[in-house]
Design an enzyme around this catalytic site. Structure first.
Site, mmCIF file in Angstrom:
data_model
loop_
_atom_site.group_PDB
_atom_site.id
_atom_site.type_symbol
_atom_site.label_atom_id
_atom_site.label_comp_id
_atom_site.label_asym_id
_atom_site.label_seq_id
_atom_site.Cartn_x
_atom_site.Cartn_y
_atom_site.Cartn_z
ATOM 1 N N ARG A 134 35.064 38.274 52.069
ATOM 2 C CA ARG A 134 34.398 39.168 51.511
ATOM 3 C C ARG A 134 33.414 39.973 52.415
ATOM 4 O O ARG A 134 32.850 41.112 52.373
ATOM 5 C CB ARG A 134 33.711 38.480 50.263
ATOM 6 N N ASN A 162 31.952 43.790 46.800
ATOM 7 C CA ASN A 162 31.594 42.722 47.719
ATOM 8 C C ASN A 162 30.922 43.036 49.101
ATOM 9 O O ASN A 162 31.385 44.169 49.396
ATOM 10 C CB ASN A 162 33.200 41.942 47.808
ATOM 11 N N ASP A 214 33.864 32.780 39.666
ATOM 12 C CA ASP A 214 34.145 31.450 40.177
ATOM 13 C C ASP A 214 34.068 30.385 39.322
ATOM 14 O O ASP A 214 34.899 29.415 39.445
ATOM 15 C CB ASP A 214 33.393 31.240 41.566
ATOM 16 N N ARG A 240 36.922 30.376 36.997
ATOM 17 C CA ARG A 240 38.107 29.660 37.671
ATOM 18 C C ARG A 240 37.893 28.255 37.683
ATOM 19 O O ARG A 240 39.015 27.674 37.455
ATOM 20 C CB ARG A 240 38.215 30.487 39.122
ATOM 21 N N HIS A 291 28.939 33.961 46.243
ATOM 22 C CA HIS A 291 30.295 34.451 45.909
ATOM 23 C C HIS A 291 31.099 34.298 47.112
ATOM 24 O O HIS A 291 31.414 36.007 47.496
ATOM 25 C CB HIS A 291 30.421 35.541 44.809
HETATM 26 P P1 NAD Z 1 39.651 50.168 44.529
HETATM 27 O O1 NAD Z 1 39.843 50.656 45.804
HETATM 28 O O2 NAD Z 1 40.681 49.968 43.568
HETATM 29 O O3 NAD Z 1 38.311 50.922 43.769
HETATM 30 C C1 NAD Z 1 37.050 51.349 44.455
HETATM 31 C C2 NAD Z 1 36.914 52.579 44.008
HETATM 32 O O4 NAD Z 1 35.253 52.926 44.584
HETATM 33 C C3 NAD Z 1 37.708 53.671 44.496
HETATM 34 O O5 NAD Z 1 38.057 54.431 43.348
HETATM 35 C C4 NAD Z 1 36.911 54.705 45.270
HETATM 36 O O6 NAD Z 1 37.144 56.019 45.099
HETATM 37 C C5 NAD Z 1 35.537 54.544 44.855
HETATM 38 N N1 NAD Z 1 34.314 54.796 45.738
HETATM 39 C C6 NAD Z 1 34.302 54.642 46.957
HETATM 40 N N2 NAD Z 1 33.218 55.002 47.671
HETATM 41 C C7 NAD Z 1 32.373 55.529 46.356
HETATM 42 C C8 NAD Z 1 31.407 56.270 46.491
HETATM 43 N N3 NAD Z 1 30.419 56.574 47.586
HETATM 44 N N4 NAD Z 1 30.814 56.676 45.221
HETATM 45 C C9 NAD Z 1 31.490 56.393 44.066
HETATM 46 N N5 NAD Z 1 32.922 55.733 44.352
HETATM 47 C C10 NAD Z 1 33.360 55.244 45.356
HETATM 48 O O7 NAD Z 1 38.900 48.751 44.687
HETATM 49 P P2 NAD Z 1 38.964 47.516 43.784
HETATM 50 O O8 NAD Z 1 39.853 46.757 43.779
HETATM 51 O O9 NAD Z 1 38.521 48.059 42.462
HETATM 52 O O10 NAD Z 1 37.493 46.723 44.137
HETATM 53 C C11 NAD Z 1 36.234 47.344 44.238
HETATM 54 C C12 NAD Z 1 35.048 46.459 44.645
HETATM 55 O O11 NAD Z 1 35.106 45.084 43.887
HETATM 56 C C13 NAD Z 1 35.530 45.834 45.968
HETATM 57 O O12 NAD Z 1 34.338 45.418 46.837
HETATM 58 C C14 NAD Z 1 35.908 44.338 45.795
HETATM 59 O O13 NAD Z 1 36.006 43.408 46.826
HETATM 60 C C15 NAD Z 1 35.120 44.091 44.682
HETATM 61 N N6 NAD Z 1 35.537 42.602 43.523
HETATM 62 C C16 NAD Z 1 34.505 42.051 43.331
HETATM 63 C C17 NAD Z 1 34.980 41.085 42.425
HETATM 64 C C18 NAD Z 1 33.666 39.894 42.069
HETATM 65 O O14 NAD Z 1 33.844 38.887 41.714
HETATM 66 N N7 NAD Z 1 32.592 40.365 42.394
HETATM 67 C C19 NAD Z 1 36.075 40.696 42.079
HETATM 68 C C20 NAD Z 1 37.343 41.440 42.561
HETATM 69 C C21 NAD Z 1 36.816 42.841 43.305
#
Ligand code: NAD
Length: 330
Positions: free
Chosen positions: A104, A136, A164, A167, A191
């Site tokens: 991450r 992340n 977590d 999980r 995380h």
């Molecule tokens: P994804 O690529 O499917 O979606 C990300 C979206 O963000 C895209 O649609 C993109 O167009 C948009 N984006 C990018 N830059 C932008 C901006 N400047 N303004 C507005 N929108 C913008 O990715 P995902 O799989 O949905 O993951 C998103 C984030 O969530 C990642 O950082 C991932 O690591 C995180 N995540 C966190 C957890 C958690 O437990 N906190 C769990 C899963 C994923």
């Protein structure tokens, strides 16, 4: 006095009449699945999707709108930041996600750049909202969001180790063949790779794990417990190896967090907040904090063993070093 005699209760002010609006920035895997979870929960009157890729947000809003007639009367729209005005909660789910083998923390510089674009716009459009950060590395980005928004600390919440913890409870539930909701066992800290389980407080129906085993006639198996934690810590890597991303677990956690806020539940959740943690100041990480309509509030330092304290400090220092690597322009 009876309710009938009093007549219907009047709302305290006109704000109470506003439809509950939840905005989601980033309509990718996590954002779209969270929108779906929030729709199914029936908590929101309106869901707003914002994405730099307008078409994606629009397409998701159209698709979700077609789920509404069979679920809840929720208006789903896509739009620009102005559409977030009046939101109770704004969820930040934008940003690059982990590729197989990536940590991450590897996402930090790219996602900090994306947050520098997003957060000031959100703060301007929805100055009274509670910000919930999921992108992340979530702990560092929660700190970054707090700095960039100018919001009070309690109004910026990272999803932190809520997923977590879920999980971990799932893994322990599988091992003990007990409903995870009967298990109290938290993951705290980052995380990510330096997170830690609070074994010293883990319990099933109020009994420490060793006591539960003794009472229920089973042998306490330390190796199996270590395995439960390893499965928890490595869950995202294992899921990403198979399906390239994770979305359902985090969506359910975010929906539950939104519910806790909107229903003013005062639930203690392991979410990430800015403060002094593990003896390190100016850091954001997860310990159980009280979440209600006004945000997330520090209640207590969890009671930890000496070893757990040292691990939490290590986790806090790792997050702090990464916070310090972000150029916040000041
Ligand atoms: P994804 O690529 O499917 O979606 C990300 C979206 O963000 C895209 O649609 C993109 O167009 C948009 N984006 C990018 N830059 C932008 C901006 N400047 N303004 C507005 N929108 C913008 O990715 P995902 O799989 O949905 O993951 C998103 C984030 O969530 C990642 O950082 C991932 O690591 C995180 N995540 C966190 C957890 C958690 O437990 N906190 C769990 C899963 C994923």
């Amino acid at each position: 006095m009876s309710a009938a005699k009093d007549g219907p209760r009047k709302p305290a002010n006109r704000q109470d009449l506003r439809p509950v609006r939840i905005s989601i920035i980033g309509a990718g895997n996590v954002g779209a699945t969270t929108a779906y979870a929030v729709l199914l929960s029936g908590l929101a009157a309106e869901i707003v999707l914002v994405d730099v890729n307008n078409e994606k947000a629009e397409g998701e809003a159209m698709d979700l709108s077609h789920a509404a007639p069979n679920t809840h009367q929720t208006r789903i729209i896509s739009g620009d930041y102005d559409a977030c005005a009046g939101s109770s909660v704004v969820l930040i789910t934008a940003g690059a996600n982990q590729k197989p083998g990536q940590t991450r923390m590897d996402l930090l510089q790219i996602n900090a750049g994306i947050f520098k674009d997003i957060i000031p716009k959100v703060a301007k459009a929805a100055p009274e909202a509670i910000l919930v950060v999921a992108g992340n590395p979530v702990d560092v980005l929660t700190y970054v969001s707090w700095k960039l928004s100018g919001f009070e600390k309690h109004r910026v919440i990272g999803s932190g180790t809520m997923l977590d913890t879920a999980r971990f409870r799932y893994e322990l539930g599988q091992h003990y063949q007990v409903d995870p909701r009967n298990i109290h066992a938290d993951i705290i800290g980052e995380h990510g790779d330096t997170e830690l389980p609070v074994w010293s407080q883990a319990s099933i129906v109020g009994m420490r794990l060793q006591d539960y085993c003794r009472q229920s006639g089973q042998k306490y198996n330390h190796e199996a417990m270590v395995k439960c934690f390893q499965e928890t810590k490595n869950a995202a890597y294992e899921i990403i190896k198979r399906k390239k991303m994770t979305d359902k677990g985090i969506a359910a956690a975010l929906m539950r967090l939104v519910e806790t806020i909107l229903r003013d539940e005062n639930t203690l959740l392991t979410v990430s907040t800015v403060g002094t943690h593990g003896g390190v100041s100016g850091v954001s990480l997860s310990v159980p904090v009280k979440v209600n309509r006004t945000g997330a509030h520090y209640v207590l330092d969890p009671e930890l063993s000496g070893e757990e304290k040292a691990e939490l400090e290590k986790s806090a220092k790792n997050i702090k070093a990464n916070i310090d690597s972000v150029d916040l322009g000041k």
